[in-house]
Scaffold this active site. Structure first.
Site, mmCIF file in Angstrom:
data_model
loop_
_atom_site.group_PDB
_atom_site.id
_atom_site.type_symbol
_atom_site.label_atom_id
_atom_site.label_comp_id
_atom_site.label_asym_id
_atom_site.label_seq_id
_atom_site.Cartn_x
_atom_site.Cartn_y
_atom_site.Cartn_z
ATOM 1 N N SER A 201 50.521 7.815 -5.503
ATOM 2 C CA SER A 201 51.292 8.231 -4.338
ATOM 3 C C SER A 201 51.669 9.709 -4.448
ATOM 4 C CB SER A 201 52.501 7.311 -4.199
ATOM 5 O OG SER A 201 53.112 7.433 -2.953
ATOM 6 N N ASP A 419 46.291 1.273 3.418
ATOM 7 C CA ASP A 419 47.469 1.671 2.665
ATOM 8 C C ASP A 419 48.602 1.946 3.650
ATOM 9 O OD1 ASP A 419 49.438 3.204 1.202
ATOM 10 O OD2 ASP A 419 47.902 3.587 -0.313
ATOM 11 N N HIS A 447 49.516 -0.309 -1.427
ATOM 12 C CA HIS A 447 49.791 1.080 -1.784
ATOM 13 C C HIS A 447 49.482 1.263 -3.255
ATOM 14 C CE1 HIS A 447 51.343 5.029 -1.524
ATOM 15 N NE2 HIS A 447 52.501 4.794 -2.114
#
Length: 480
Positions: A201, A419, A447
């Site tokens: 991320s 995602d 994710h």
């Protein structure tokens, strides 16, 4: 496993030319000792890395950064440094709790985590007491509605004032380029010629920033759930909200397909969710001594989208809240905000706002925020919205708007087609801008994909870390 669960504040706030590398003071060694107050096995080691608070003043005031090491169990290849996202996720605590997902990596690498400055155990940013943060995160309303705007602006100002009061000294120095400089000090302190790195991320933006500043110091780097945060504010916000809405629709379809408590059709199930949120905006639901607001309910749904395994929890939590029991939905929202059952807040969102506003490619004005709010609510009535945080932030932005790792070895970039936090096109963009990026496509939901049980993704990443085998161009992995 709890990986990149920190909500991408940059969906609305933005991160992203890394400035020229400033002079650095000599890097001291790390003294390792047994860890205290952490989950995980007893053989974990903890230490402290000292870094300049201000890299423009390398011999001035310093900051202590918390580091964790889990030493390799077999034929050691080196140190592998983790970042689990955010900005704001505490890497030390997360790695300690998640070691079971990385048993193969630990056979060959010392697994290392460092809490970035302002995060976790590294001079954490704090923006209020538990009661104050409870009230702030529960604030409902739309900045684009004149009647609701004063309440939102007042709540945001009170939050910012607390940030300045409690953490004013560190706020100007938490930008991603400084964290990347800390990573290079960590590399030196660990005795490594190059940085082997795994970022999820926001951690992918940190890795890309490191590779831009120090391309010759990049070792084997994997960037999973890639977030190219060098894009214009509104473009990034729209893509992020659209990605979350897309995954939400997949959740509704899946719920209906398997017999959904929320409705017999996707439209009906969505109507149940939206009616609940609107009702909570008008009249929050009492949950013990706390209240479940519309904002918190939305956060709970959003965080439940991050992995498909938690989709049934969304269904259950919303269904119970409709009947007057908001405990499950409030508990989900606590994951989003980083609130523990004892009422202690982690640095998740507090540091996230500070870093996002410091790194902003373009700091939006209040007028731009209001316009963004209107547009984003059309993209997604449930998840769309605009925060005035960066328009009001007291520290000037220092744009982190360039990605270019020319001169580094291959960097593996993974993007998921569904995602909910970092849309697939961000991975495509990051791989392209790096110049040395190699894109791997994950066709499933969630994710982040490595370490989540997908044998295809895990095999590609392990081959790269263990043998240096770079995935073939155009590599993709199916869901499941």
């Amino acid at each position: 496993m709890r990986k990149a669960l920190i909500p991408m504040v940059a969906l609305l706030l933005t991160v992203g030319t890394a400035p020229a590398v400033a002079a650095t003071a000599a890097t001291p060694a790390i003294t390792w000792a047994a860890c205290t107050g952490l989950p995980g096995p007893a053989d974990l080691e903890c230490g402290t890395l000292t870094a300049p608070l201000d890299y423009d003043d390398p011999d001035g005031k310093t900051i202590d950064l918390a580091v964790l090491r889990a030493k390799a169990g077999g034929d050691r290849l080196g140190s592998l440094v983790f970042n689990f996202g955010g900005p704001g996720a505490p890497a030390v605590e997360t790695l300690a709790a998640a070691l079971g997902s990385y048993t193969e990596l630990r056979e060959r690498y010392d697994l290392v985590a460092i809490d970035p400055r302002g995060v976790g155990r590294s001079s954490p940013i704090t923006c209020g007491t538990t009661a104050e943060l409870d009230r702030y995160f529960a604030t409902d309303g739309s900045i684009s509605k004149p009647a609701e705007r004063p309440k939102i602006l007042a709540a945001t100002k009170k939050y910012i004032d607390a940030c300045v009061k409690n953490s004013g000294e560190i706020l100007p120095h938490v930008g991603t380029p400084n964290v990347a400089r800390d990573l290079d000090r960590l590399r030196t302190a660990l005795g490594e010629d190059k940085l082997d790195f795994l970022g999820y991320s926001y951690g992918t933006m940190l890795g890309a920033t490191f590779a831009t500043l120090y391309p010759r110091n990049v070792g084997r780097m994997v960037l999973d759930a890639a977030a190219d945060m060098t894009q214009p504010y509104l473009d990034m916000a729209e893509a992020g909200v659209a990605g979350r809405e897309h995954t939400y629709r997949l959740f509704l379809d899946d719920c209906v397909k398997n017999g959904c408590d929320l409705g017999t059709t996707t439209k009906a199930a969505n109507r149940t969710v939206e009616r609940l949120v609107n009702r909570l905006k008008a009249t929050p639901l009492q949950v013990g001594e706390r209240q479940l607001s519309g904002a918190l309910a939305t956060m709970g749904v959003a965080i439940g989208l991050y992995t498909k395994s938690t989709w049934p929890i969304i269904e259950s939590a919303v269904s119970k809240a409709v009947k007057g029991d908001g405990r499950e939905l409030l508990a989900l929202s606590d994951v989003y905000t980083g609130r523990s059952p004892n009422g202690r807040y982690s640095t998740m969102l507090q540091a996230a706002f500070a870093v996002a506003c410091r790194d902003a490619v373009e700091s939006p004005t209040l007028r731009q925020t209001i316009e963004a709010d209107r547009r984003l609510r059309k993209v997604s009535p449930l998840f769309g919205g605009g925060s005035p945080m960066c328009a009001m932030w007291p520290v000037p932005a220092q744009p982190n708007d360039r990605i270019d790792a020319t001169g580094s070895g291959p960097i593996v970039v993974i993007g998921g087609k569904a995602d909910p936090a970092t849309p697939y096109e961000w991975a495509e963009s990051m791989a392209r801008k790096l110049k040395t990026g190699v894109l791997v496509t994950f066709e499933g939901e969630g994710h982040g994909s490595f370490g989540q049980g997908n044998t295809c993704v895990d095999a590609l990443v392990h081959a790269y870390y263990f043998d240096g085998t770079v995935p073939a161009p155009g590599s993709s992995c199916p869901a499941g």
